[in-house]
Design an enzyme around this catalytic site. Structure first.
Site, mmCIF file in Angstrom:
data_model
loop_
_atom_site.group_PDB
_atom_site.id
_atom_site.type_symbol
_atom_site.label_atom_id
_atom_site.label_comp_id
_atom_site.label_asym_id
_atom_site.label_seq_id
_atom_site.Cartn_x
_atom_site.Cartn_y
_atom_site.Cartn_z
ATOM 1 N N ASP A 193 0.814 -1.214 0.000
ATOM 2 C CA ASP A 193 0.000 0.000 0.000
ATOM 3 C C ASP A 193 0.848 1.265 0.000
ATOM 4 O O ASP A 193 0.313 2.370 -0.124
ATOM 5 C CB ASP A 193 -0.987 0.001 1.174
ATOM 6 C CG ASP A 193 -0.328 -0.185 2.534
ATOM 7 O OD1 ASP A 193 0.591 -1.016 2.637
ATOM 8 O OD2 ASP A 193 -0.741 0.491 3.491
ATOM 9 N N HIS A 253 8.366 -1.281 12.860
ATOM 10 C CA HIS A 253 7.205 -1.824 12.171
ATOM 11 C C HIS A 253 7.410 -3.330 12.002
ATOM 12 O O HIS A 253 8.374 -3.896 12.522
ATOM 13 C CB HIS A 253 7.033 -1.112 10.822
ATOM 14 C CG HIS A 253 5.731 -1.389 10.144
ATOM 15 N ND1 HIS A 253 4.518 -1.412 10.802
ATOM 16 C CD2 HIS A 253 5.445 -1.651 8.833
ATOM 17 C CE1 HIS A 253 3.560 -1.681 9.943
ATOM 18 N NE2 HIS A 253 4.090 -1.841 8.748
#
Length: 309
Positions: free
Chosen positions: A67, A147
């Site tokens: 994304d 992350h």
């Protein structure tokens, strides 16, 4: 001075919606453009936002998730179709190099129009020749985030300068081209003696813009946001889904507001909203409980970098 503003190209997270495209933000800075995370559909979003391929001078990827990167081949191919032949610096975490290679091979001409600049550590982002990567006179820095895959934030830092003081210049009879000479050389000989730049100017701190995309709460996010005039920060979840933020490697809107407050950022722009929120007003309200100047990004809108302090 040319505009310093954020052009919002996409504000959704993993799943786009009818009104929010995948991630994408273009920072206009003194005539140059830094495109961060061209998610799927970015080329079309640029068209709708009035941004041409020639407006993109540097592309930076925060991490390898689709994304945030799947629009890269289209953006580069559009540059080729518009007749642009100069390779654009492409910044990305070094761990994402295999995926970047596949992306550059996914479209004709894409590979030849990118100048890979992998980021290995915190600090200055450098070109392949070792020189700092500069966008419109400001220097690009990378900061490691936390992350699910290696990720980094980006800081665009304008060097400090001097602000000339008209009253002091007039008192010493300095005007016109003499001002430029004084700025360049630091000293100017006048009929009444030598005048130093410090006598007729004051320190002007450089402006800073930070982009903090996918990350858990971490020190890296605070370091990236430190003193930023404009902070673009992910706000994937609301308070009610806080238990999802940590395992998925994301921030809540309240945490984004807290990052801005603790880091001393001036204006916070929330982005990267989960598709579960058709209305992000509650997320905006939660962030505003932590920080005063907060904007919820809207696709195709523009957010100004605040004027100098």
């Amino acid at each position: 001075m040319p505009a310093r503003e954020l052009v919002v190209l996409g504000t959704s997270s993993a799943v786009p919606t009818r009104t929010r495209n995948h991630s994408g933000h273009l920072l206009r800075w003194d005539g140059a453009g830094l495109l961060v995370d061209p998610g799927e559909g970015t080329q079309r979003q640029m068209l709708l936002a009035g941004v041409s391929a020639s407006d993109v001078d540097v592309v930076a990827l925060t991490h390898e998730h689709g994304d945030h990167v799947l629009g890269l081949p289209g953006v580069l191919q559009r540059r080729a179709m518009d007749g642009l032949t100069t390779p654009v610096p492409l910044v990305f975490p070094v761990a994402a190099a295999p995926l970047v290679g596949h992306l550059l091979g996914a479209a004709a001409h894409a590979g030849s129009l990118a100048l890979p600049c992998p980021v290995e550590d915190d600090g200055l982002v450098r070109r392949p020749d070792g020189t700092p990567l500069v966008v419109g006179g400001a220097v690009l820095h990378a900061v490691a985030l936390d992350h699910r895959v290696p990720a980094c934030a980006y800081r665009l830092v304008e060097p400090d300068g001097r602000r000339m003081l008209p009253a002091q210049l007039a008192a010493r009879g300095i005007s016109g081209p003499e001002v430029g000479v004084l700025q360049r050389e630091g000293r100017l000989r006048t009929a009444s003696g030598v005048v130093a730049l410090e006598e007729v100017s004051e320190h002007r701190p450089g402006q800073v813009v930070a982009v903090v995309e996918d990350t858990r709460w971490c020190e890296g996010a605070l370091r990236a946001a430190a003193g930023a005039d404009l902070l673009v920060c992910e706000a994937t979840f609301a308070d009610a889904e806080e238990e999802l933020a940590e395992p998925y490697g994301h921030l809540t809107a309240r945490q984004a507001g807290r990052v801005a407050r603790q880091a001393g950022a001036r204006r916070l722009v929330l982005t990267h909203f989960s598709s579960r929120y058709p209305d992000v007003a509650p997320l905006l309200a939660q962030a505003r409980e932590e920080h005063d100047d907060v904007v919820a990004a809207v696709d195709l809108e523009r957010v100004a970098v605040p004027p100098r302090r």
